[in-house]
Design a protein around this motif. Sequence first.
Motif, mmCIF file in Angstrom:
data_model
loop_
_atom_site.group_PDB
_atom_site.id
_atom_site.type_symbol
_atom_site.label_atom_id
_atom_site.label_comp_id
_atom_site.label_asym_id
_atom_site.label_seq_id
_atom_site.Cartn_x
_atom_site.Cartn_y
_atom_site.Cartn_z
ATOM 1 N N MET A 88 51.938 27.868 55.332
ATOM 2 C CA MET A 88 50.716 28.128 56.126
ATOM 3 C C MET A 88 49.609 28.318 55.383
ATOM 4 O O MET A 88 49.722 29.339 54.439
ATOM 5 N N SER A 89 48.270 27.812 55.381
ATOM 6 C CA SER A 89 47.125 28.039 54.499
ATOM 7 C C SER A 89 46.185 28.967 55.165
ATOM 8 O O SER A 89 46.069 29.026 56.407
ATOM 9 N N MET A 90 45.782 29.785 54.310
ATOM 10 C CA MET A 90 44.619 30.847 54.937
ATOM 11 C C MET A 90 43.250 30.272 55.120
ATOM 12 O O MET A 90 42.937 29.389 54.320
ATOM 13 N N PRO A 91 42.536 30.587 56.231
ATOM 14 C CA PRO A 91 41.429 29.917 56.239
ATOM 15 C C PRO A 91 40.584 30.506 55.293
ATOM 16 O O PRO A 91 40.560 31.490 54.716
ATOM 17 N N LEU A 126 29.043 37.736 59.845
ATOM 18 C CA LEU A 126 30.096 38.244 60.790
ATOM 19 C C LEU A 126 30.758 37.125 61.900
ATOM 20 O O LEU A 126 31.876 37.363 61.678
ATOM 21 N N SER A 127 29.652 36.152 61.930
ATOM 22 C CA SER A 127 30.475 34.965 62.872
ATOM 23 C C SER A 127 31.403 34.268 61.845
ATOM 24 O O SER A 127 32.477 34.063 62.838
ATOM 25 N N THR A 128 31.190 34.173 60.751
ATOM 26 C CA THR A 128 32.196 33.452 59.951
ATOM 27 C C THR A 128 33.527 34.418 59.687
ATOM 28 O O THR A 128 34.619 33.853 60.064
ATOM 29 N N LEU A 129 33.507 35.732 59.674
ATOM 30 C CA LEU A 129 34.588 36.583 59.511
ATOM 31 C C LEU A 129 35.326 36.387 61.008
ATOM 32 O O LEU A 129 36.453 36.473 60.863
ATOM 33 N N MET A 130 34.386 36.454 62.175
ATOM 34 C CA MET A 130 35.255 36.483 63.144
ATOM 35 C C MET A 130 36.065 35.165 63.669
ATOM 36 O O MET A 130 37.196 35.201 63.955
ATOM 37 N N ARG A 131 35.289 33.992 63.397
ATOM 38 C CA ARG A 131 35.981 32.797 63.231
ATOM 39 C C ARG A 131 37.235 32.939 62.547
ATOM 40 O O ARG A 131 38.258 32.326 63.082
ATOM 41 N N GLN A 132 37.291 33.346 61.232
ATOM 42 C CA GLN A 132 38.354 33.142 60.574
ATOM 43 C C GLN A 132 39.351 34.208 61.181
ATOM 44 O O GLN A 132 40.641 33.739 60.919
ATOM 45 N N GLU A 133 39.189 35.441 61.667
ATOM 46 C CA GLU A 133 40.103 36.183 62.246
ATOM 47 C C GLU A 133 40.658 35.476 63.115
ATOM 48 O O GLU A 133 41.936 35.524 63.449
ATOM 49 N N LYS A 157 45.507 32.849 65.696
ATOM 50 C CA LYS A 157 45.971 31.459 66.509
ATOM 51 C C LYS A 157 47.299 30.968 65.422
ATOM 52 O O LYS A 157 48.279 30.682 65.946
ATOM 53 N N ALA A 158 47.115 30.971 64.167
ATOM 54 C CA ALA A 158 48.106 30.309 63.366
ATOM 55 C C ALA A 158 49.465 31.243 63.373
ATOM 56 O O ALA A 158 50.476 30.685 63.501
ATOM 57 N N GLU A 159 49.034 32.351 63.363
ATOM 58 C CA GLU A 159 50.254 33.497 63.481
ATOM 59 C C GLU A 159 50.820 33.419 64.640
ATOM 60 O O GLU A 159 52.326 33.350 64.995
ATOM 61 N N ILE A 160 50.307 33.378 65.575
ATOM 62 C CA ILE A 160 50.803 33.110 67.042
ATOM 63 C C ILE A 160 51.698 31.925 67.083
ATOM 64 O O ILE A 160 52.536 31.899 67.771
ATOM 65 N N ARG A 161 51.153 30.953 66.795
ATOM 66 C CA ARG A 161 51.792 29.587 66.927
ATOM 67 C C ARG A 161 53.174 29.620 66.113
ATOM 68 O O ARG A 161 54.531 29.555 66.495
ATOM 69 N N GLN A 162 52.996 30.357 64.852
ATOM 70 C CA GLN A 162 54.474 30.376 64.101
ATOM 71 C C GLN A 162 55.394 31.499 64.621
ATOM 72 O O GLN A 162 56.726 31.050 64.843
ATOM 73 N N GLU A 163 54.888 32.645 65.174
ATOM 74 C CA GLU A 163 55.733 33.481 65.622
ATOM 75 C C GLU A 163 56.156 33.030 67.140
ATOM 76 O O GLU A 163 57.396 33.413 67.417
ATOM 77 N N LEU A 207 52.005 40.048 64.443
ATOM 78 C CA LEU A 207 51.031 39.282 63.745
ATOM 79 C C LEU A 207 50.641 40.206 62.422
ATOM 80 O O LEU A 207 49.477 40.751 62.541
ATOM 81 N N LYS A 208 51.436 40.304 61.564
ATOM 82 C CA LYS A 208 51.290 41.077 60.300
ATOM 83 C C LYS A 208 49.947 40.538 59.323
ATOM 84 O O LYS A 208 49.303 41.656 59.169
ATOM 85 N N GLN A 209 49.936 39.290 59.106
ATOM 86 C CA GLN A 209 48.481 39.185 58.480
ATOM 87 C C GLN A 209 47.368 39.425 59.095
ATOM 88 O O GLN A 209 46.392 39.908 58.429
ATOM 89 N N THR A 210 47.230 39.110 60.261
ATOM 90 C CA THR A 210 45.980 39.479 61.127
ATOM 91 C C THR A 210 45.866 40.712 61.109
ATOM 92 O O THR A 210 44.690 41.217 61.017
ATOM 93 N N ASN A 211 46.861 41.502 61.457
ATOM 94 C CA ASN A 211 46.670 42.965 61.525
ATOM 95 C C ASN A 211 46.141 43.673 60.211
ATOM 96 O O ASN A 211 45.290 44.361 60.143
#
Length: 155
Positions: free
Chosen positions: A1-4, A43-50, A55-61, A132-136
């Motif tokens: 999985m690649s990071m945004p 801030l907009s970019t940061l929120m989109r990335q988060e 979403k990626a972590e939710i799909r994986q988990e 969601l470890k990475q997101t947290n």
Amino acid sequence: MSMPTQGSGLDSGYHPDAGAPHTAAEVKGSSLGDLMRQVTTDLSTLMRQEVELAKAEIRQEGKKAGKAAGLFGGAGFGGYMVALFVSIAVWQFLDNVMDSGLAALIVAVIWAVVAAVLYSKAKQNAQHVRGLKQTNDSVQRIPDALKPHPEGVTR
């Protein structure tokens, strides 16, 4: 999985690992509107990335949780079918050589063992599901200034 990846951010080549992207002289030369636009863009970019990371972590988990849920369901149904037919067969066999009540008790104990084994296997599989470890971790790095303060805003 690649990071945004971080967007371009500020106009002069902002890079997330580069530290402060502008000098004090550059900031002094900018209008308040430009500075607010840059902060809003970042801030907009940061929120989109988060959101994308979540979403990626939710799909994986979700895939892991779905697999565990399917195994729990399969174990439950399989356990029921095995218990039903083995119970009937053993009960009928034991009823020929002993009291019917004792035969039913023996069958119930066998059924309990089968259920315990199936539950143990399902529990082992469910332990591989994590949050969601990475997101947290990423959200924890957002500066305190961006987090709401329950005591209110002071000016």
